[in-house]
Design an enzyme around this catalytic site. Structure first.
Site, mmCIF file in Angstrom:
data_model
loop_
_atom_site.group_PDB
_atom_site.id
_atom_site.type_symbol
_atom_site.label_atom_id
_atom_site.label_comp_id
_atom_site.label_asym_id
_atom_site.label_seq_id
_atom_site.Cartn_x
_atom_site.Cartn_y
_atom_site.Cartn_z
ATOM 1 N N TYR A 194 0.822 -1.219 0.000
ATOM 2 C CA TYR A 194 0.000 0.000 0.000
ATOM 3 C C TYR A 194 0.858 1.272 0.000
ATOM 4 C CZ TYR A 194 -3.982 -3.059 1.124
ATOM 5 O OH TYR A 194 -4.945 -4.034 1.100
ATOM 6 N N LYS B 284 3.444 -15.673 3.703
ATOM 7 C CA LYS B 284 3.308 -16.370 2.416
ATOM 8 C C LYS B 284 4.722 -16.634 1.883
ATOM 9 C CE LYS B 284 0.751 -17.739 -1.126
ATOM 10 N NZ LYS B 284 -0.090 -18.938 -1.040
ATOM 11 N N ASP C 251 -3.219 -18.019 3.080
ATOM 12 C CA ASP C 251 -4.381 -18.652 2.449
ATOM 13 C C ASP C 251 -4.991 -19.713 3.372
ATOM 14 O OD1 ASP C 251 -1.870 -19.717 1.958
ATOM 15 O OD2 ASP C 251 -2.331 -20.488 -0.028
ATOM 16 N N ASP D 60 -5.457 -6.351 6.039
ATOM 17 C CA ASP D 60 -6.639 -5.684 5.493
ATOM 18 C C ASP D 60 -7.698 -6.729 5.143
ATOM 19 O OD1 ASP D 60 -8.320 -3.793 4.448
ATOM 20 O OD2 ASP D 60 -7.103 -3.340 2.675
ATOM 21 N N ASP E 196 -11.258 -8.214 7.515
ATOM 22 C CA ASP E 196 -12.648 -8.160 7.028
ATOM 23 C C ASP E 196 -13.298 -9.534 7.145
ATOM 24 O OD1 ASP E 196 -12.647 -5.435 6.355
ATOM 25 O OD2 ASP E 196 -13.740 -5.797 4.490
#
Ligand code: NAD
Length: 365
Positions: A146, A196, A228, A252, A256
Site C-alpha cells: 500500500y 506467504k 491462504d 486488510d 474483514d
C-alpha cells in the site's frame, strides 16, 4: 484533571451517524471521571474533497498534529461516485494513507471478538464458535504494497501496465513483530505468524526477522500459518487463534473476514498506534454507502474504537472494559442492530441512535 484534545474526523457515509453514538459514550465517561475531552471536528475524506478541495485539508493536518488522539469515521463513496474525485485525491490515497504516514501508525490492532452469549450473531455453527471467539489481529499499517512505489503507463509493447512495489525494511518488520510478541506474551503466549513465504520474498525476510525477535520471547509459542490457509482456518476453527501478526495487505483482507465470522463488519473496531504516543482510532470497515443515512448502521465498531482510545491513549483501562461490557450487555439483553439479525428472529431491532442510547443507559446503571 487530565485534559485531552481529540480530533473528530466523522468521515463519509455512515461515519457521521456512528460518530454521534461514540461521542455520546465519551460524554458519559467524561461526566464521571476527572477528565476533560475537548472534541474538535475536522473535515476528512470525500466530503472534505467536495467542500474544501482536498480530502485531507491543511486545517485537519494541523489538528491531528497537536491532538492527543484522533477518532476517525470511515471514508469513501460508492464505486460510481468515487470517480468524481481525481484518482490521487480519492479518500484512501488522498487522506487515509497520508494520515497513517503522518502519525506513523505502524501497528493496527483489530480485535475479532464475540463472547459465547452473542454467538447467535455468527454465521458459523455453534460448535465452531464454542466458548466464543476472542482474537486480535495485529496488522502492519504503514508499509508493504500500500505504501510502495507505484507507476503505470504504456510499456515497450504498447500495452497499458502497472507496477506496485511491496517493500519492507527490517526495522519496519521488527517493530510490528515486537508488538505482536508483546501482545501474545500478555495474553495466551501463542503468536500466529501469518505469511506467504512459499511465494513472497517479503515473507522470507519477515520470517528471518521473526526468528531474531523470538529469541527475546522464549515463553511465546510461534505457530506459522500461510495466509491462504489462515483464511480457511478462520472459518473452520477460529477459536485456535489468539494473537495473529501480519503485513499490511494480509491484515486488510483477513480482518474483514474476521468481521464476517462475527456476523458483521459493524462489530469491528480498531486502534492504529504510532510512535511518540501518536494514535488514531477507527472502525475497520468502510463507509457503507448502501445504508448511509438510514439509521441502521451498527455503531459498535465506532464505540469500540473509542473504548480502545480510552485504554491505549488515556490509560483508562477500567472504563474501556465498562464500555465493552455495556455494549455486549445490550446485545445479550435480546437487542440487535439490523446487520446482525433478520426480522422475526426473536430479537428487538435497534436503530443506530437507539443502540447508542441503550449503551449509555447501561453505562450509567
Ligand atoms: P464497507 O465496509 O463500507 O461495507 C461492506 C458491507 O458491510 C456493506 O454491506 C455495509 O453495509 C456493511 N457494513 C459496514 N459497516 C457496517 C456497520 N457499521 N453497520 C452495518 N453494516 C455495515 O465496504 P465497501 O462497501 O467495500 O466500501 C465502501 C467505501 O468505504 C469505499 O469507498 C471504500 O473505499 C471505503 N473504505 C474505507 C475504509 C476506511 O475509511 N478505513 C475502509 C474500507 C473501505
Amino acid at each position: 484533571m487530565n485534559k485531552y484534545k481529540i480530533a473528530i474526523l466523522a468521515g463519509d457515509g455512515i461515519g457521521p451517524e456512528i460518530m454521534v453514538e461514540g461521542v455520546k459514550v465519551l460524554k458519559v465517561i467524561e461526566e464521571r471521571n476527572d477528565v476533560e475531552f475537548e472534541l474538535v471536528d475536522a473535515p476528512f475524506g470525500a466530503g472534505a474533497w467536495f467542500s474544501h478541495g482536498s480530502s485531507f485539508p491543511e486545517e485537519t493536518k494541523a489538528l491531528v498534529d497537536v491532538a492527543d488522539a484522533v477518532v476517525k469515521g470511515p471514508i469513501g463513496l460508492n464505486h460510481e461516485e468515487s470517480k468524481k474525485i481525481p484518482v490521487d485525491e480519492q479518500p484512501e490515497r488522498g487522506a487515509l494513507l497520508p494520515l497513517r504516514a503522518r502519525l506513523n501508525t505502524y501497528a493496527n490492532y483489530r480485535p475479532v471478538s464475540l463472547p459465547k452469549s452473542l454467538s447467535h450473531f455468527s454465521p458459523l455453527k455453534a460448535e465452531v464458535v464454542g466458548e466464543g471467539i476472542d482474537m486480535i489481529m495485529v496488522r502492519e499499517l504503514v508499509g508493504g504494497l500500500y505504501f510502495g512505489e507505484k507507476e503505470s503507463g504504456i510499456n515497450e509493447n504498447g500495452k497499458r501496465y502497472v507496477r506496485e512495489a511491496l517493500e519492507y525494511d527490517e526495522d519496519q518488520i521488527r517493530n510490528i513483530l515486537v508488538k505482536g510478541f508483546d501482545l501474545a506474551q500478555s495474553r495466551k503466549k501463542v503468536l500466529h505468524n501469518i505469511h506467504k513465504s512459499n511465494v513472497l520474498k517479503s515473507s522470507v525476510l519477515w520470517n528471518e526477522i521473526l526468528e531474531e525477535v523470538a529469541v527475546d520471547y522464549p515463553d511465546v509459542e510461534v505457530r506459522h500459518t500461510l495466509v491462504d490457509a489462515a483464511a480457511t482456518a478462520l472459518c473452520l476453527n477460529p477459536t485456535q487463534f489468539d494473537v495473529m501478526v501480519m503485513e499490511n495487505m494480509f491484515g486488510d483482507i483477513l480482518s474483514d473476514q474476521g468481521g464476517g465470522i462475527l456476523g458483521s463488519l459493524g462489530l469491528m473496531p480498531s486502534a492504529c498506534l504510532g510512535t511518540n504516543g501518536k494514535a488514531y482510532y477507527e472502525p475497520s470497515h468502510g463507509s457503507a454507502p448502501d445504508i448511509a443515512g438510514q439509521q441502521v448502521a451498527n455503531p459498535y465498531s465506532m464505540i469500540g474504537s473509542m473504548a480502545m482510545m480510552l485504554e491505549y491513549s488515556f490509560g483508562m483501562v477500567d472504563e474501556a472494559r465498562n464500555v465493552w461490557d455495556a455494549m455486549q450487555a445490550v446485545f445479550a439483553d435480546g437487542f440487535s442492530t439490523s446487520d446482525l439479525s433478520k426480522p422475526g428472529s426473536g430479537v428487538t431491532m435497534l436503530s443506530t441512535s437507539e443502540f447508542g442510547d441503550k449503551v449509555v443507559e447501561r453505562l450509567k446503571a
